[in-house]
Design an enzyme around this catalytic site. Structure first.
Site, PDB file in Angstrom:
ATOM      1  CE  LYS A 196      -3.598   2.452   2.521  1.00 49.78           C
ATOM      2  NZ  LYS A 196      -4.624   2.370   3.569  1.00 49.78           N
ATOM      3  CE  LYS A 231      -5.965   1.849  -0.451  1.00 50.22           C
ATOM      4  NZ  LYS A 231      -6.460   1.868   0.899  1.00 50.22           N
TER       5      LYS A 231
HETATM    6  C1  PBG Z   1      -7.033   3.801   5.432  1.00 49.32           C
HETATM    7  C2  PBG Z   1      -7.558   3.524   4.089  1.00 49.32           C
HETATM    8  C3  PBG Z   1      -7.436   4.376   3.000  1.00 49.32           C
HETATM    9  C4  PBG Z   1      -8.069   3.762   1.930  1.00 49.32           C
HETATM   10  C5  PBG Z   1      -8.572   2.540   2.372  1.00 49.32           C
HETATM   11  N1  PBG Z   1      -8.245   2.393   3.714  1.00 49.32           N
HETATM   12  C6  PBG Z   1      -6.873   5.725   2.916  1.00 49.32           C
HETATM   13  C7  PBG Z   1      -5.601   6.029   3.551  1.00 49.32           C
HETATM   14  O1  PBG Z   1      -4.703   5.193   3.673  1.00 49.32           O
HETATM   15  O2  PBG Z   1      -5.488   7.174   3.982  1.00 49.32           O
HETATM   16  C8  PBG Z   1      -8.155   4.381   0.575  1.00 49.32           C
HETATM   17  C9  PBG Z   1      -9.070   3.771  -0.402  1.00 49.32           C
HETATM   18  C10 PBG Z   1      -9.412   4.647  -1.533  1.00 49.32           C
HETATM   19  O3  PBG Z   1      -8.823   5.725  -1.768  1.00 49.32           O
HETATM   20  O4  PBG Z   1     -10.339   4.274  -2.250  1.00 49.32           O
HETATM   21  N2  PBG Z   1      -6.913   2.740   6.293  1.00 49.32           N
END
Ligand code: PBG
Length: 313
Positions: free
Chosen positions: A179, A236
């Site tokens: 991520k 991601k």
């Molecule tokens: C945070 C989380 C995020 C997303 C999913 N879980 C955002 C972040 O890390 O700040 C983003 C998903 C998206 O942008 O569709 N746990």
């Protein structure tokens, strides 16, 4: 006849934002999407299942009054997230529920974990302890998979241990393994209400999410999650990181997921609204690219619309 890749709706997981409000709430930065009222969630899951989508990823929009510096609401046995899991399973027992594990919906600062005493970083190990407890509550509420999206080190092993000890050996782990610290999460943070106020700089999660410059590190992170007991590994965002997905496909036999994140949806939706892109063609191309690169499963805000068109074809 000779197309090498297909995308069946069964490969798609619909992310759903859940609200305690009684009416659907449009999300301005995700045009066409709403937060689903808790009372509609079961029917929504059943409707998705009728379109061939058998997976949902649930994200609660937590009332600001329930947020705190330590995000303790995440351990409330009556938390909205837990009631949402129960509602989804009650309304559509065959739907596979992926429940988010991270503290950002619950913290006033919007970080995914507890902060260190100087407030400049997350405290990895103390956060992992809370996440493991959260995972047990989540499994108890009926989630099929817990999906840690926090990027703390060692959390998959701790969650697996905690689930097994609590009698939830059958609950799976979808690990957000690679991520990245991405600008493409902006609309999501609006949707769950973890965004900064207008004029404030977005918070940086760069001490725990990955540097977009790094490729080998993603494979290392993912293989660590696999060794710790993850059942599905995820990359991601999706579209900007197809190389990572491809590399990972060659590095493991585990199922792989890709998350086409909120900013990827928003870019296509915004350009299409201007008449600059054909919405449906750009949507389908963005999804097949993830599948071609090696994703078995795709989390996408386009899932429902794609499946509706696929059913019609
Ligand atoms: C945070 C989380 C995020 C997303 C999913 N879980 C955002 C972040 O890390 O700040 C983003 C998903 C998206 O942008 O569709 N746990």
């Amino acid at each position: 006849m000779l197309a090498e890749t297909d995308l069946a709706p069964r490969r798609l997981i619909q992310p759903l934002f859940v609200t305690e409000a009684s009416a659907p709430e449009p999300i301005p930065s995700l045009p066409g999407l709403v937060r689903t009222p808790l009372a509609h969630l079961g029917a929504k899951c059943a409707e998705l299942a009728s379109l061939g989508i058998h997976g949902v990823a649930l994200f609660p929009k937590v009332d600001p009054s329930r947020k705190s510096n330590d995000g303790v609401e995440a351990l409330n046995p009556n938390a909205l997230a837990l009631r949402a899991i129960q509602a989804a399973k009650a309304g559509s027992p065959g739907t596979v529920v992926f429940a988010d594990i991270a503290l950002d919906p619950y913290t006033t600062h919007g970080h995914d974990g507890l902060l260190t005493s100087n407030g400049l970083d997350v405290h990895n190990d103390r956060t992992v302890e809370v996440l493991a407890k959260m995972a047990v509550l989540t499994a108890r509420a009926g989630a099929d998979f817990v999906a840690p999206s926090d990027m703390m080190d060692g959390r998959v092993a701790a969650i697996r241990r905690a689930l097994d000890a609590a009698g939830h050996a059958g609950t799976g782990i979808l690990a957000y393994s690679a991520k990245y610290a991405s600008a493409y999460y902006g609309p999501f943070r609006d949707a769950v209400g973890s965004a900064r106020k207008a004029g404030e700089a977005p918070i940086s999660k760069a001490t725990y999410q990955m540097n977009p410059a790094n490729r080998r590190e993603a494979i290392r992170e993912a293989l660590l999650d696999a060794a710790e007991g993850a059942d599905i590994l995820m990359v991601k965002p999706g579209g900007p990181y197809l190389d990572i997905l491809r590399d990972l496909r060659g590095a493991t036999d585990l199922p792989l997921a890709a998350y086409q994140v909120s900013g990827e949806y928003a870019m296509i939706a915004a350009a299409a609204a201007q008449g600059w892109l054909d919405l449906r063609a750009a949507r389908d191309e963005s999804l097949i690219a993830l599948r071609r690169a090696g994703a078995d499963l795709i989390l996408s805000y386009f899932a429902e619309a794609y499946a509706r068109d696929a059913v019609r074809n």
